[in-house]
Design a protein around this motif. Sequence first.
Motif, short mmCIF file in Angstrom:
data_model
loop_
_atom_site.label_atom_id
_atom_site.label_comp_id
_atom_site.label_asym_id
_atom_site.label_seq_id
_atom_site.Cartn_x
_atom_site.Cartn_y
_atom_site.Cartn_z
N TYR A 1 -55.37 -64.71 -3.02
CA TYR A 1 -55.39 -66.12 -2.64
C TYR A 1 -56.15 -67.00 -3.61
CZ TYR A 1 -53.61 -64.27 1.76
OH TYR A 1 -52.85 -63.62 2.70
N THR A 2 -56.50 -66.48 -4.80
CA THR A 2 -57.16 -67.32 -5.79
C THR A 2 -56.19 -67.81 -6.86
OG1 THR A 2 -57.78 -65.42 -7.16
CG2 THR A 2 -59.36 -66.13 -5.47
N PHE A 3 -55.17 -67.00 -7.18
CA PHE A 3 -54.18 -67.38 -8.19
C PHE A 3 -52.90 -67.76 -7.44
CE2 PHE A 3 -50.75 -66.03 -11.21
CZ PHE A 3 -50.97 -67.02 -12.14
N VAL A 4 -52.64 -69.07 -7.36
CA VAL A 4 -51.54 -69.54 -6.50
C VAL A 4 -50.66 -70.58 -7.22
CG1 VAL A 4 -52.58 -69.05 -4.26
CG2 VAL A 4 -53.25 -71.12 -5.46
N PRO A 5 -50.12 -70.25 -8.40
CA PRO A 5 -49.30 -71.23 -9.11
C PRO A 5 -47.97 -71.50 -8.42
CG PRO A 5 -49.16 -69.12 -10.21
CD PRO A 5 -50.22 -68.98 -9.15
N PHE A 6 -47.54 -70.60 -7.53
CA PHE A 6 -46.28 -70.78 -6.81
C PHE A 6 -46.49 -70.97 -5.31
CE2 PHE A 6 -45.27 -68.20 -10.57
CZ PHE A 6 -44.30 -69.01 -11.15
N GLY A 7 -47.73 -71.28 -4.89
CA GLY A 7 -48.01 -71.39 -3.46
C GLY A 7 -48.24 -70.02 -2.86
N GLY A 8 -47.98 -69.90 -1.55
CA GLY A 8 -48.19 -68.62 -0.88
C GLY A 8 -47.63 -68.64 0.52
N GLY A 9 -47.62 -67.46 1.15
CA GLY A 9 -47.08 -67.33 2.51
C GLY A 9 -45.58 -67.50 2.52
N PRO A 10 -45.00 -67.77 3.70
CA PRO A 10 -43.55 -67.93 3.79
C PRO A 10 -43.02 -69.08 2.95
CG PRO A 10 -44.52 -67.67 5.98
CD PRO A 10 -45.65 -67.85 5.02
N ARG A 11 -43.90 -70.05 2.62
CA ARG A 11 -43.47 -71.19 1.83
C ARG A 11 -43.63 -70.96 0.34
NH1 ARG A 11 -40.17 -74.77 3.29
NH2 ARG A 11 -41.03 -76.05 1.62
N MET A 12 -43.99 -69.73 -0.09
CA MET A 12 -44.08 -69.46 -1.51
C MET A 12 -42.77 -69.83 -2.19
SD MET A 12 -44.94 -65.94 -3.59
CE MET A 12 -46.67 -65.95 -3.20
N CYS A 13 -42.87 -70.42 -3.36
CA CYS A 13 -41.68 -70.87 -4.09
C CYS A 13 -40.63 -69.77 -4.12
CB CYS A 13 -42.05 -71.26 -5.51
SG CYS A 13 -40.63 -71.72 -6.52
N PRO A 14 -39.42 -70.00 -3.54
CA PRO A 14 -38.41 -68.96 -3.51
C PRO A 14 -37.83 -68.65 -4.88
CG PRO A 14 -37.51 -71.02 -2.68
CD PRO A 14 -38.98 -71.24 -2.88
N GLU A 15 -38.16 -69.49 -5.88
CA GLU A 15 -37.62 -69.29 -7.21
C GLU A 15 -38.67 -68.71 -8.16
OE1 GLU A 15 -36.27 -73.20 -8.09
OE2 GLU A 15 -34.53 -73.07 -6.79
N LYS A 16 -39.68 -68.04 -7.60
CA LYS A 16 -40.76 -67.49 -8.43
C LYS A 16 -40.23 -66.52 -9.47
CE LYS A 16 -44.75 -64.41 -8.17
NZ LYS A 16 -45.57 -63.54 -7.28
N GLU A 17 -39.43 -65.52 -9.04
CA GLU A 17 -38.91 -64.53 -9.99
C GLU A 17 -37.93 -65.17 -10.97
OE1 GLU A 17 -39.19 -64.03 -6.74
OE2 GLU A 17 -40.77 -62.51 -6.72
N TYR A 18 -37.17 -66.13 -10.49
CA TYR A 18 -36.26 -66.89 -11.36
C TYR A 18 -37.07 -67.58 -12.47
CZ TYR A 18 -33.24 -70.92 -12.59
OH TYR A 18 -32.52 -71.88 -13.25
N ALA A 19 -38.17 -68.25 -12.07
CA ALA A 19 -39.01 -68.94 -13.05
C ALA A 19 -39.64 -67.95 -14.02
CB ALA A 19 -40.10 -69.73 -12.33
N GLN A 20 -40.06 -66.78 -13.52
CA GLN A 20 -40.65 -65.77 -14.40
C GLN A 20 -39.67 -65.37 -15.50
OE1 GLN A 20 -41.93 -62.20 -12.39
NE2 GLN A 20 -42.35 -61.11 -14.26
N MET A 21 -38.42 -65.10 -15.14
CA MET A 21 -37.42 -64.73 -16.14
C MET A 21 -37.18 -65.87 -17.12
SD MET A 21 -34.48 -62.46 -14.27
CE MET A 21 -33.60 -63.94 -13.90
N GLU A 22 -37.09 -67.07 -16.61
CA GLU A 22 -36.82 -68.24 -17.45
C GLU A 22 -37.92 -68.44 -18.49
OE1 GLU A 22 -34.80 -72.51 -16.42
OE2 GLU A 22 -36.47 -71.85 -15.17
N ILE A 23 -39.17 -68.28 -18.05
CA ILE A 23 -40.31 -68.45 -18.96
C ILE A 23 -40.33 -67.34 -20.01
CG2 ILE A 23 -42.84 -68.41 -19.08
CD1 ILE A 23 -42.75 -69.64 -16.18
N LEU A 24 -40.10 -66.10 -19.59
CA LEU A 24 -40.14 -64.97 -20.53
C LEU A 24 -38.99 -65.03 -21.54
CD1 LEU A 24 -41.21 -62.08 -18.13
CD2 LEU A 24 -42.57 -63.12 -19.96
N VAL A 25 -37.81 -65.44 -21.11
CA VAL A 25 -36.69 -65.59 -22.04
C VAL A 25 -37.00 -66.68 -23.06
CG1 VAL A 25 -34.27 -66.31 -22.24
CG2 VAL A 25 -34.94 -64.68 -20.45
N PHE A 26 -37.64 -67.74 -22.61
CA PHE A 26 -38.07 -68.81 -23.52
C PHE A 26 -39.07 -68.28 -24.53
CE2 PHE A 26 -41.12 -72.15 -24.63
CZ PHE A 26 -40.29 -73.18 -25.05
#
Length: 475
Positions: A410-435
């Motif tokens: 609960y200290t590192f929360v760039p995508f929020g947390g709980g049920p409202r955690m950004c549903p596109e977290k893994e999508y964003a991870q791939m997008e950033i790494l491909v970049f």
Amino acid sequence: MEQFYLSLLLLFVSLISVAFFFLFYSHYAQSSDPNLPPGNMGFPAIGESIEYLSLGWKGHPEKFIYERMAKYSSKVFKTSLFGESTVMLCEAECNKFLFSNENKLVVSWWPDNVNKIFPSSLETSSKVEAKKLRQMLPQFLSAQALQGYVGIMDTVAQRHFASEWENNTSVIVFPLAKSYTFWVACRLFLNVDDPIHVANLAESFNKIAPGIMSVPIDLPGTPFNKAIKASVIIKEKLLKIIRQRKEDLANGTASVTQDILSHMLSSCDENGQYMADRYIADKILGLLIGGHDTASSACTFVVKYLAELPPNIYDNVYKEQMEIAKSKGPGELLNWDDIQKMKYSWNVACEVMRLAPPLQGSFREAMNDFMFNGFIPKGWKLYWNASSTHRNPECFPEPEKFEGRGPAPYTFVPFGGGPRMCPEKEYAQMEILVFMHNLVKRFKWEAMIPNEKVIIDPLPVPAKGLPVRLYPHKP
């Protein structure tokens, strides 16, 4: 006659005085309960919104939090933001409470200006519509689906770098990062791949984000007014795409599984009712916002920090990415296994998002009265902010140091947390790494404005867009 006009004037002044009395009374009465958390509600109507926004524009949003935490000696304090009585929740303990009580004590909430920029075409609440959308997303953002997106993202990235970066001695990074992530979103959500068509959509789209967390003044020239107008224009463009897709589905030239748009057009509810075109346009617009804004900010700050940090960090990223690049045959695209090998690169990206979180925070609304470090009344808004932990020495012993120790829960929360955690977290991870892969295998670079100022608008953005000088790698 003079007496008549004088009477009207006195009546007008009296009405204004009464209105101001009730405004001040209601503003201070609702915050007078001695059991409420400590704090200051600021001025009627505007509260402390101006100070909160101005500190973001100056690049120091965390000051609003830390100054009040110190002043009130509390991790929880009351304030008023965007016309709403609000409780700020700070640090890991508060994040855990908030994320753990989603749909139990609190529900997601956005300021009214968001609903004005994105007015719903249906007579249902934004909460109900958001829930429906989140139920639809998992099949498109599942591990199996994501594996198929890597090659598409790599294709878009290669075309983007070839047209916008190569053969240039310098570039301005932020608008290019936005161009890349928007192109990826258009390709995956709408199957729109033509750069001219993408740029046409982006022209209106880029006016929306600055208005989302702006002061909601609907006057010509204000960010809020521009965002409302841009939303109308881009919805009409999306409706044109939707009508064309319906024709393509009917004549068999499009597949129901090719992207989210086709799926939405082909899905019906339990009563056999299909979604209306305008409803689909509303939801696609929201997906495009979530699918590129935060990732473009993260990509920009990866470039910024790799230019400013000790050279060994760039060298380690370069080494990892070149090992992957050398394992590929001519014309072979990145795949899921390659993404899994980018462990060091992702650690770097995570540290970047800790220091410059793309999602600054979000609101919840109290479903009922409850106690948490004080009395929280039903209907009050609660706001968590990533900076309350990301730069907190209690959570990160050296918060300004890159590559610190691993974060506690609960200290590192760039995508929020709980049920409202950004549903596109893994999508964003791939997008950033491909970049990152396509960037570092082509260039080394240096910032043209050392220690460029960062502003929050509403995402962190280098004030001048981050101009960098490029140094292509020798073949």
